[in-house]
Design an enzyme around this catalytic site. Structure first.
Site, short mmCIF file in Angstrom:
data_model
loop_
_atom_site.label_atom_id
_atom_site.label_comp_id
_atom_site.label_asym_id
_atom_site.label_seq_id
_atom_site.Cartn_x
_atom_site.Cartn_y
_atom_site.Cartn_z
N ARG A 71 29.60 -2.01 17.05
CA ARG A 71 28.51 -1.09 16.75
C ARG A 71 28.88 0.26 16.07
O ARG A 71 28.38 0.87 15.34
CB ARG A 71 27.51 -0.87 18.08
CG ARG A 71 26.94 -1.98 18.56
CD ARG A 71 26.15 -1.54 19.77
NE ARG A 71 24.81 -2.54 19.88
CZ ARG A 71 25.02 -3.63 20.23
NH1 ARG A 71 26.20 -4.16 20.75
NH2 ARG A 71 23.68 -4.59 20.55
N GLU A 108 34.41 -2.06 32.90
CA GLU A 108 34.14 -1.96 34.18
C GLU A 108 34.59 -2.85 35.08
O GLU A 108 35.07 -2.74 36.45
CB GLU A 108 32.34 -1.75 34.28
CG GLU A 108 31.78 -0.61 33.96
CD GLU A 108 30.32 -0.73 34.12
OE1 GLU A 108 29.89 -1.05 32.93
OE2 GLU A 108 29.78 -0.31 34.80
O1 LIG Z 1 32.57 4.06 26.74
P1 LIG Z 1 32.80 2.66 27.27
O2 LIG Z 1 32.62 2.25 28.62
O3 LIG Z 1 34.04 2.13 26.71
O4 LIG Z 1 31.70 1.92 26.65
C1 LIG Z 1 31.14 2.17 25.37
C2 LIG Z 1 31.31 1.01 24.38
O5 LIG Z 1 30.60 -0.04 25.08
C3 LIG Z 1 29.80 -0.62 23.78
O6 LIG Z 1 30.67 -1.50 23.23
P2 LIG Z 1 30.56 -3.21 23.48
O7 LIG Z 1 32.38 -3.45 23.12
O8 LIG Z 1 30.26 -3.52 24.75
O9 LIG Z 1 29.94 -3.91 22.38
P3 LIG Z 1 29.74 -3.87 20.75
O10 LIG Z 1 30.74 -4.86 20.24
O11 LIG Z 1 28.55 -4.44 20.54
O12 LIG Z 1 30.07 -2.48 20.32
C4 LIG Z 1 29.61 0.57 23.10
O13 LIG Z 1 29.22 0.12 21.65
C5 LIG Z 1 30.59 1.34 23.05
O14 LIG Z 1 31.65 0.86 22.10
MG LIG Z 2 31.09 -0.85 21.08
#
Ligand SMILES: O=P(O)(O)OC[C@H]1O[C@H](OP(=O)(O)OP(=O)(O)O)[C@H](O)[C@@H]1O
Ligand SMILES: [Mg+2]
Ligand SMILES: Nc1ncnc2[nH]cnc12
Length: 182
Positions: A71, A108
């Site tokens: 994202r 997590e």
């Molecule tokens: O602070 P944190 O605990 O590290 O969490 C934050 C991250 O979690 C999500 O990413 P995720 O990798 O879940 O999904 P995405 O690939 O869609 O960005 C969000 O986009 C952040 O990058």
């Molecule tokens: Mg992410």
């Protein structure tokens, strides 16, 4: 560029259009999905303007913008384009070709790895790291480690949303700027 009042209004509009999904991807998590903002071109233009307003305040100006897979890739290129500096991806393991530097980081539950292409950042380059959301700080912390491994200097991290209760910024060894705080 907008005056501060206009900017506040735009931030509120963006906030109103981030969809929330209870119990995704697991029970107890309220998932905030920035993709919903991209359904409306007017909101995308506002988002771009808001991000640029925050990023251009950073002094000294950054020389490179890093975005975090996936994202973060939606947001970082807007800023890099405006600042006329390179955009560099940090990706989940196994997605980037060529020589890469790697780091493992805590989720997590369990652990994951992120990578950056070795040649993407120059020694001493001032870097801004961008993501959509700060939760535990694992992702931003890992990106900071990768940039430093290549000799870059992390000037700041910028996120659209911060889940303040999780105190994730304590896991990020640099200034974190967040636009929307929950
Ligand atoms: O602070 P944190 O605990 O590290 O969490 C934050 C991250 O979690 C999500 O990413 P995720 O990798 O879940 O999904 P995405 O690939 O869609 O960005 C969000 O986009 C952040 O990058
Ligand atoms: Mg992410
Ligand atoms: N609540 C949340 N919403 C979106 N992305 C996340 N990453 C970690 N926690 C999240």
């Amino acid at each position: 560029m907008s005056n501060p009042l206009d900017l506040e209004k735009k931030i509120r509009k963006i906030r109103d259009h981030v969809n929330e999904y209870p119990d995704f991807p697991k029970p107890g998590v309220l998932f905030r999905d920035v993709f919903s903002v991209f359904q409306n071109a007017e909101l995308v233009a506002m988002l771009r303007e808001v991000l640029i307003a925050f990023a251009t305040q950073i002094q000294p100006p950054v020389e490179c913008v890093v975005g975090i897979d996936a994202r973060g890739f939606l947001l970082a290129p807007f800023i890099a384009l405006e600042l006329e500096v390179p955009f560099v991806p940090v990706r989940k393991k196994g997605k980037l070709p060529g020589k890469v530097a790697s780091v493992s980081y805590a989720l997590e539950y369990g652990e994951a790895n992120m990578e950056i292409q070795e040649s993407s950042i120059k020694e001493g380059q001032r870097v801004l790291i961008v993501d959509d959301l700060l939760a535990t700080g694992g992702s931003l912390g890992a990106a900071c480690t990768l940039v430093k491994k290549l000799g870059g200097v992390v000037e700041a991290c910028l996120v659209l949303m911060e889940l303040s209760e999780l105190k994730g910024r304590l896991n990020v060894p640099t200034n974190v700027i967040s636009i929307i705080k929950y």
